[in-house]
Every structure is written in structure tokens, then in C-alpha cells.
Design an enzyme around this catalytic site. Structure first.
Site, PDB file in Angstrom:
ATOM      1  CD  GLU A 268      -2.873  -0.519   2.858  1.00 26.62           C
ATOM      2  OE1 GLU A 268      -3.094   0.821   3.407  1.00 26.62           O
ATOM      3  OE2 GLU A 268      -3.361  -1.193   2.916  1.00 26.62           O
ATOM      4  CD  GLU A 322     -11.853   1.950  -0.620  1.00 24.67           C
ATOM      5  OE1 GLU A 322     -12.936   0.649   0.238  1.00 24.67           O
ATOM      6  OE2 GLU A 322     -10.879   2.027  -0.677  1.00 24.67           O
ATOM      7  CE  LYS A 325     -10.470   2.446   4.577  1.00 23.95           C
ATOM      8  NZ  LYS A 325      -9.061   2.839   4.032  1.00 23.95           N
ATOM      9  CD  GLU A 331      -7.867   6.616   6.086  1.00 26.95           C
ATOM     10  OE1 GLU A 331      -8.707   5.706   6.128  1.00 26.95           O
ATOM     11  OE2 GLU A 331      -7.012   7.063   6.272  1.00 26.95           O
TER      12      GLU A 331
END
Length: 476
Positions: A268, A322, A325, A331
Site C-alpha cells: 500500500e 470509498e 470509510k 480516507e
């Protein structure tokens, strides 16, 4: 990625930097993407697979073993890393039959139609508030036993760790793991990785280190842009990017406990395109710069300063924004794509896109200048399918000279034409001579991926760069 672990690692990583090495054989790495699904508006898995293929993305990492996703990936030739979630670690560690059942239901029924190449057992377990660390290595061993039982031992097993596992991280040469982790889990895990021929998975986010320490860390340094670099006081290596300094801190930590033979994959890394007011550095331009420069670095470069001959293999975070999240705004805004499948920003994701000059409109200042050498004219004649390698005048004389020395020395380039009195000696500049030498090296290496970078000092062009009586070769 968890906000807790990333914040913790940003405190530890007070000041990093990273570098390119000219004096080793270049080894290009691979780019993959994390396919997270903490959202209620994402396209169906079959549409996602079509998107991946259309963008040339052939490596993805999942956070589970969702059957619909793995079925959609069947026959796609996309390499897949799947995950066993943290909440199953204790059950898998305690019961081999439970591990067998999990592998049978989630791996063997999809393999080999779906190209599962690795299993991430847990994710950032050391910072899991449910204290699952004691179960990690036993769970990894039981999953491996199950893979062997079902003739699936070609699938690697590892576990992504956050940089918060480090006790010391600056300078990189002083990198060390937290003392309380070494005996109980770090050494047993690295032993397991060594024995099974696997690799350590690392989650690394320069964004968090920069956001917490923007007063002492250069933004260009964090974004892999051109900068003066920082010398590691412990070993004298010069670093030009924060990410590579972070990775070499982990390399140093492994070497300190005698595991310098275990390889690493960055599972990541990324940069948010939007953040809260207090999230310094979050923004579309910086996200495009970081990810775009990183893709170029990985696909056309070599390894880190401490391990220059090992390619950088990286999974960008993440495929989509997303919306479910938790945590700060950042985030929910790491995606390369919106759920509509439209790009958040335009960057190259493959070597072909890079060589074809895919635009990076929000980071125009990062593109090399169009001129090839001072005092020379670039031919406007284009040859279909042909490419040349030229010097990036923005890289600076020091980088160009280092690349020139490597190409004409260990690299084996034919540098006779740029000697005094020869046809390509004039214009007598480092940039002009480096362009000729870089191209000679590139052509001798049959224009292979990673042979036209020289630590950011060179790039590929499709117009013939010859000038005057000097003709740049197109092959040997």
C-alpha cells in the site's frame, strides 16, 4: 490502511529522503492497485475487471476473498493478492482444520482460473486494537500447511505491516524494529518468509509523514519530484524521495536482525486527492504528482539505495474513492477512479502509457523540458515504433554526470563519438554527451523497460534526437 497506524508512522518518520543509484544494473518493478470496497456505490465486479483491463492494470490486491470478485477475475490474466481478515486470525491459528476449510472454500475453488499469487494473512496486525498479534505467525503457518495439502504451495503467504512497527526510522541506516515485537513475532515471521521463499509486505505512506512534519520535510521530496536530496549520515547514501527512505529504514531493520535476504513488496502507498483543512498536502495536484512520479520511478528505475538491484514492486492505494470509510476526509479520497469509473486525475499506469506520453495535466511542472541538449536542435522527424533515450536537462549536472559515468563505464555504452574531435563531441555539454551515452546504453539493452531512467536523469522520446553531423543510433 488504518488511520491509527498511518498517524503513528508519521510521528516516527520525522525526516526521510531517498535516492537513485547509477552504478548497478537497472531492474524495473511492477505496479498494482488495491481494490478496496468500503463503499455503497461501486461498479459491479465484472465492470471493474473490464476497467482494469482497459487501463492495462494486471495486478490487484483485495482485502478479502469475495466470491463474486474472484469469479469475475477468472480468466482475466490479472494477478491477484487476496486477504484473510484479522478477525479470523485466532480461529485459523488455533485449528488446522479451520484453516483447511478456509483455503478450500476461498482459494482452491477459484485457483487457477483466477490467478491468485499471494495471500495477505491479516493487515497491519501489530496495530489491531483487538490484539491479534500473537495469532499472526501460527495462522500464517496453518494457511501454508493447507496450501501444501491442496497442492497450492506456489501461492505465497505474507502479512502487510505498517511502518509503525519501527522503533527507529531516521536516518534510514538506523532503522530498527520495536524491541517488544522482534522476539515474539518479527523474527518468527521473517523466518517463515525466508523458509517459504516469500516476501515482506509493507504499507508506506509518505503523505502522513509530510502532513505531520511539513515544516521540516520538503513537499518535492515527499512527491518524488526533483529536489536536492538528503544524505544519510550513517552510510553516506543520498536520498531523493521520502518513500525510498522509508523502505530502506525497513531494510536496515531487517539487516540489523540478520534478515537482509528477505525481499519486500510495497502493498500500500498513495496520496489523497482531498482532505480536511488540517490535512496538509492533501489535494488533487499532489496526489497526481505522487502517484504519477511513483509509477514512472517504479517502471523505469532500479531499487532503493540500499538494495539497488532489487526492483520496486508497488500496489497503489486505491482503485476507487470509498465513501463509507471512517475517519478524516482523506480516507475516502485515495482513489485513482471515481465510482463512475472516471479518472480522478490523469496519470500513466503502465510503461506503454508512460512511453506514449500520457498526460499529467495537474503536474505539468514535473514533465521534462522538451529540449534535448543545450545548443542543439531536435529533429522533427518521427519514426513510427522507434524510440530513443535522452537526458532530462532538469535533473541537474550532478545527476547527469553520474549517469554519463555509469553509461560509458560499467554500462558498456559506445561513448567514442562524444570524445574530443569526434562527430558527437559538440555541443560540448554534459547534457548533450549524456543524451548520446544514455541512448547508446538504451539501444544496446534493446530498449528494455527500465533502461532509460538513470535515476530520473533520462526519458524516452519518439522523435529522432540527432543534431548536426551526430546521428543517434537506433540499435546495435
Amino acid at each position: 490502511m488504518t488511520f491509527l497506524s498511518s498517524f503513528t508512522c508519521s510521528v516516527l518518520l520525522l525526516s526521510f529522503s531517498s535516492s537513485f543509484s547509477f552504478f548497478y544494473a537497472f531492474a524495473a518493478g511492477t505496479i498494482g492497485v488495491n481494490y478496496g470496497r468500503v463503499a455503497n456505490n461501486l461498479p459491479a465486479p465484472a465492470e471493474v475487471v473490464s476497467l482494469l483491463k482497459s487501463q492495462g492494470i494486471n495486478r490487484i490486491k483485495l482485502y478479502d476473498t469475495d466470491s463474486d470478485v474472484l469469479t469475475a477475475l477468472a480468466g482475466s490474466s490479472i494477478n491477484v493478492v487476496v486477504a484473510l481478515p484479522n478477525e479470523l486470525l485466532s480461529s485459523v491459528a488455533a485449528d488446522q482444520s479451520f484453516a483447511d476449510s478456509w483455503v478450500k472454500a476461498n482459494i482452491s475453488q477459484h485457483f487457477p482460473q483466477t490467478k491468485i499469487e499471494a495471500i495477505a494473512v491479516g493487515n497491519e496486525v501489530f496495530v489491531d486494537p483487538k490484539n491479534t498479534t500473537p495469532f499472526l505467525v501460527p495462522a500464517m503457518k496453518n494457511v501454508h500447511n493447507s496450501l501444501v495439502k491442496f497442492n497450492l504451495s506456489s501461492i505465497k503467504i505474507s502479512s502487510p505491516i505498517a511502518l509503525s512497527a519501527l522503533q527507529s526510522s531516521y536516518p534510514s541506516s538506523a532503522g530498527s524494529f520495536k524491541t517488544e515485537l522482534i522476539g515474539p513475532v518479527i523474527k518468527p515471521m521473517l523466518d517463515f518468509l525466508r523458509q517459504t521463499g516469500s516476501y515482506l509486505m509493507i504499507n508506506a505512506y509518505p503523505f502522513f509523514a509530510y502532513a505531520a512534519n511539513s515544516d521540516v520535510i520538503s513537499l518535492d521530496y515527499a512527491l518524488l519530484k526533483e529536489n536536492k536530496g538528503v544524505v544519510d549520515s550513517g552510510n553516506g547514501l543520498k536520498y531523493y524521495s521520502l518513500l525510498e527512505a522509508q523502505l530502506d529504514a525497513v531494510h536496515s531493520a531487517m539487516s540489523a536482525i540478520q534478515y537482509n535476504d528477505v525481499k519486500m513488496v510495497v502493498t500500500e502507498t498513495g496520496w489523497p486527492s482531498l482532505g480536511d483543512e488540517n490535512e496538509i498536502g492533501a489535494g488533487e495536484a499532489n496526489a497526481a504528482s505522487y502517484n504519477g512520479n511513483l509509477v514512472k520511478r517504479v517502471l523505469t528505475g532500479n531499487g532503493t539505495p540500499l538494495r539497488p538491484q532489487e526492483p520496486l514492486n508497488v500496489y497503489l492505494f486505491a482503485l476507487f474513492n470509498e465513501n463509507e470509510k471512517p475517519g478524516p476526509t482523506s480516507e475516502r479520497n485515495y482513489g485513482l477512479f471515481y465510482p463512475s469509473k472516471k479518472r480522478v486525475y490523469d496519470i500513466p499506469l503502465t510503461l506503454e502509457q508512460l512511453e506514449n506520453g500520457q498526460s499529467m495535466p495537474v503536474n505539468k511542472s514535473n514533465s521534462p523540458a522538451p529540449s534535448v541538449q543545450s545548443g542543439g536542435d531536435v529533429s522533427t522527424t518521427s519514426s513510427a515504433g522507434q524510440t530513443w533515450c535522452v537526458a532530462n536537462g532538469n535533473a541537474g549536472a550532478e545527476k547527469l554526470q553520474a549517469g554519463l559515468d555509469y553509461a560509458c563505464g560499467e554500462g558498456g555504452a559506445d561513448c567514442r563519438p562524444i570524445q574530443a574531435g569526434s562527430t558527437c563531441y559538440n555541443p560540448n555539454t554534459v547534457e548533450a554527451h549524456a543524451s548520446y551515452a544514455f541512448n547508446s546504453y538504451y539501444q544496446k539493452k534493446v530498449r528494455a523497460a527500465g533502461t532509460c531512467d538513470f535515476g530520473g536523469a533520462a526519458y524516452v522520446v519518439t522523435q529522432h534526437p540527432s543534431f548536426g553531423n551526430c546521428k543517434f543510433p537506433t540499435g546495435y
